[in-house]
Write a protein that holds these residues in place. Structure first.
Motif, PDB file in Angstrom:
ATOM      1  N   ILE A  45       0.854  -1.198   0.000  1.00  0.00           N
ATOM      2  CA  ILE A  45       0.000   0.000   0.000  1.00  0.00           C
ATOM      3  C   ILE A  45       0.887   1.244   0.000  1.00  0.00           C
ATOM      4  N   LEU A  46       1.926   1.212   0.839  1.00  0.00           N
ATOM      5  CA  LEU A  46       2.836   2.364   0.896  1.00  0.00           C
ATOM      6  C   LEU A  46       3.566   2.558  -0.433  1.00  0.00           C
ATOM      7  N   LEU A  47       3.752   1.454  -1.163  1.00  0.00           N
ATOM      8  CA  LEU A  47       4.445   1.553  -2.453  1.00  0.00           C
ATOM      9  C   LEU A  47       3.465   1.706  -3.618  1.00  0.00           C
ATOM     10  N   SER A  48       2.171   1.815  -3.272  1.00  0.00           N
ATOM     11  CA  SER A  48       1.112   1.971  -4.292  1.00  0.00           C
ATOM     12  C   SER A  48       1.170   0.887  -5.360  1.00  0.00           C
ATOM     13  N   ILE A 252       6.537  13.929   5.027  1.00  0.00           N
ATOM     14  CA  ILE A 252       6.133  12.539   5.306  1.00  0.00           C
ATOM     15  C   ILE A 252       4.600  12.456   5.376  1.00  0.00           C
ATOM     16  N   LEU A 253       4.001  13.421   6.054  1.00  0.00           N
ATOM     17  CA  LEU A 253       2.529  13.418   6.142  1.00  0.00           C
ATOM     18  C   LEU A 253       1.903  13.491   4.756  1.00  0.00           C
ATOM     19  N   LYS A 254       2.422  14.399   3.930  1.00  0.00           N
ATOM     20  CA  LYS A 254       1.865  14.550   2.565  1.00  0.00           C
ATOM     21  C   LYS A 254       2.097  13.280   1.757  1.00  0.00           C
ATOM     22  N   SER A 255       3.235  12.650   1.938  1.00  0.00           N
ATOM     23  CA  SER A 255       3.513  11.431   1.162  1.00  0.00           C
ATOM     24  C   SER A 255       2.545  10.316   1.540  1.00  0.00           C
ATOM     25  N   TYR A 256       2.142  10.255   2.835  1.00  0.00           N
ATOM     26  CA  TYR A 256       1.124   9.280   3.258  1.00  0.00           C
ATOM     27  C   TYR A 256      -0.187   9.551   2.534  1.00  0.00           C
ATOM     28  N   PRO A 261       5.856   7.222  -1.571  1.00  0.00           N
ATOM     29  CA  PRO A 261       6.906   7.297  -0.544  1.00  0.00           C
ATOM     30  C   PRO A 261       7.675   8.617  -0.606  1.00  0.00           C
ATOM     31  N   VAL A 262       8.089   9.077   0.568  1.00  0.00           N
ATOM     32  CA  VAL A 262       8.701  10.407   0.656  1.00  0.00           C
ATOM     33  C   VAL A 262       9.977  10.502  -0.191  1.00  0.00           C
ATOM     34  N   VAL A 263      10.748   9.410  -0.294  1.00  0.00           N
ATOM     35  CA  VAL A 263      12.004   9.494  -1.060  1.00  0.00           C
ATOM     36  C   VAL A 263      11.746   9.662  -2.565  1.00  0.00           C
ATOM     37  N   VAL A 264      10.523   9.316  -2.979  1.00  0.00           N
ATOM     38  CA  VAL A 264      10.157   9.494  -4.391  1.00  0.00           C
ATOM     39  C   VAL A 264       9.529  10.872  -4.585  1.00  0.00           C
ATOM     40  N   LYS A 265       8.618  11.197  -3.684  1.00  0.00           N
ATOM     41  CA  LYS A 265       7.858  12.442  -3.833  1.00  0.00           C
ATOM     42  C   LYS A 265       8.695  13.683  -3.478  1.00  0.00           C
ATOM     43  N   TYR A 266       9.477  13.553  -2.398  1.00  0.00           N
ATOM     44  CA  TYR A 266      10.280  14.704  -1.946  1.00  0.00           C
ATOM     45  C   TYR A 266      11.737  14.269  -1.752  1.00  0.00           C
ATOM     46  N   PRO A 267      12.435  13.994  -2.842  1.00  0.00           N
ATOM     47  CA  PRO A 267      13.799  13.449  -2.697  1.00  0.00           C
ATOM     48  C   PRO A 267      14.782  14.387  -2.016  1.00  0.00           C
ATOM     49  N   GLU A 268      14.500  15.681  -2.029  1.00  0.00           N
ATOM     50  CA  GLU A 268      15.439  16.634  -1.406  1.00  0.00           C
ATOM     51  C   GLU A 268      15.067  16.962   0.035  1.00  0.00           C
TER      52      GLU A 268
END
Ligand code: SF4
Ligand code: SF4
Length: 289
Positions: A45-48, A252-256, A261-268
């Motif tokens: 689920i976390l990895l969609s 992290i909240l937005k990525s949920y 996942p946060v490393v994909v959505k917000y890598p920086e």
């Protein structure tokens, strides 16, 4: 190399750490992520992604041929799980959910053919390919089933059958044999906790288990700015090391919420940099082995 992400209690962010770490490591290595949290697998689920390529996990259960049974009662006496009751007529009767599948009843039965092989479904494993470098194996317990161990073992077996640089296990909460089965042979064990009294208590339980297994824990404190509770003394007592503290963050909240996942959505973002630093520590271990 086998890496395990664990944590004494549920809800500490163990799966968030496991999935983000798997994605970070997969930039450089071939990774098999193993969701061994069979009661509540949520890495997919976390990895969609979806659970695919289902395989059934079966466990032996005795099937009685009463035409051959002499009602001697030996099987009932020898069943350590008390899974066999005596019918009024004297025949054994199975309570399937209590049965561990050990076959003792069949082995001790003096009458050939009185106890035959039968099976019950206790869980499922799944295989999902996410990319060339990242594959996911998931274990999932059958609804209403309490015995998690066979499904954890089946997921472990299926995952270790795939050749990869890293097998990254995400365990169930707790410290039972289902967790020990996932942790066994790990080069690195990451214990995820949070700064709450319950988090501290459960971290001590997992650190004790790791001490027994002769494994050093790398501790990740999630939501580290939630309180002033310190993990230092407990980690020091059991010879572990706090390798990262992940503060609460909007990313992290937005990525949920967005299911990415946060490393994909917000890598920086800061959390992504923390996952990169953990991945670097793992790389160092890889380079030594
Ligand atoms: S297989 Fe083992 S647990 Fe199940 S009924 Fe037989 S002796 Fe009992
Ligand atoms: S041990 Fe075999 S013969 Fe004896 S009660 Fe059990 S099934 Fe029947």
């Amino acid at each position: 190399m086998k890496i395990t992400v664990t944590g004494g209690k549920g809800g500490t962010g163990k799966s968030t750490v496991a999935t983000n770490l798997a994605l970070t490591l997969a930039k450089k290595y071939h990774v098999v992520l193993v969701d061994a949290d069979v009661e509540c697998p949520n890495d997919h689920i976390l990895l969609s992604t979806k659970l695919e390529n289902e395989e059934i996990v079966k466990l032996f259960k005795p099937k009685f041929d009463y035409s051959k049974c002499t009602k001697c009662g030996v099987c009932i006496e020898e069943c350590a799980e008390n899974a066999l009751l005596k019918f009024k007529e004297g025949y054994p009767f199975l309570m399937p959910t209590l049965c561990s599948g050990c076959r003792t009843c069949q082995l001790v039965c003096p009458e050939e053919g009185a106890i035959l092989d039968d099976y019950r479904i206790v869980g499922y494993t799944y295989y999902t390919k996410l990319s060339e470098n990242l594959e996911l194996v998931t274990g999932k317990l059958e609804n209403g089933e309490e015995r998690s161990y066979p499904t954890v073992l089946a997921a472990r077996r299926r995952a270790l059958g795939i050749k990869a640089d890293i097998h990254l296990f995400d365990t169930m909460p707790g410290t039972g044999n289902h967790v020990a089965a996932a942790i066994e042979d790990s080069k690195v064990v990451i214990a995820v906790t949070e700064p709450t009294p319950l988090g501290l208590h459960d971290l001590e339980m997992i650190l004790k288990l790791l001490n027994k297994l002769n494994l050093k824990a790398w501790v990740v404190v999630n939501r580290s700015d939630l309180s002033d509770i310190s993990h230092d003394s407990i980690v020091e007592k059991y010879g572990g090391e706090i390798i990262a503290e992940i503060p609460m963050s909007d990313e992290i909240l937005k990525s949920y919420v967005e299911g990415v996942p946060v490393v994909v959505k917000y890598p920086e973002s800061k959390p992504s940099k923390i996952f990169e630093s953990i991945a670097k520590r793992i790389e160092e271990v890889i380079s030594w082995t």
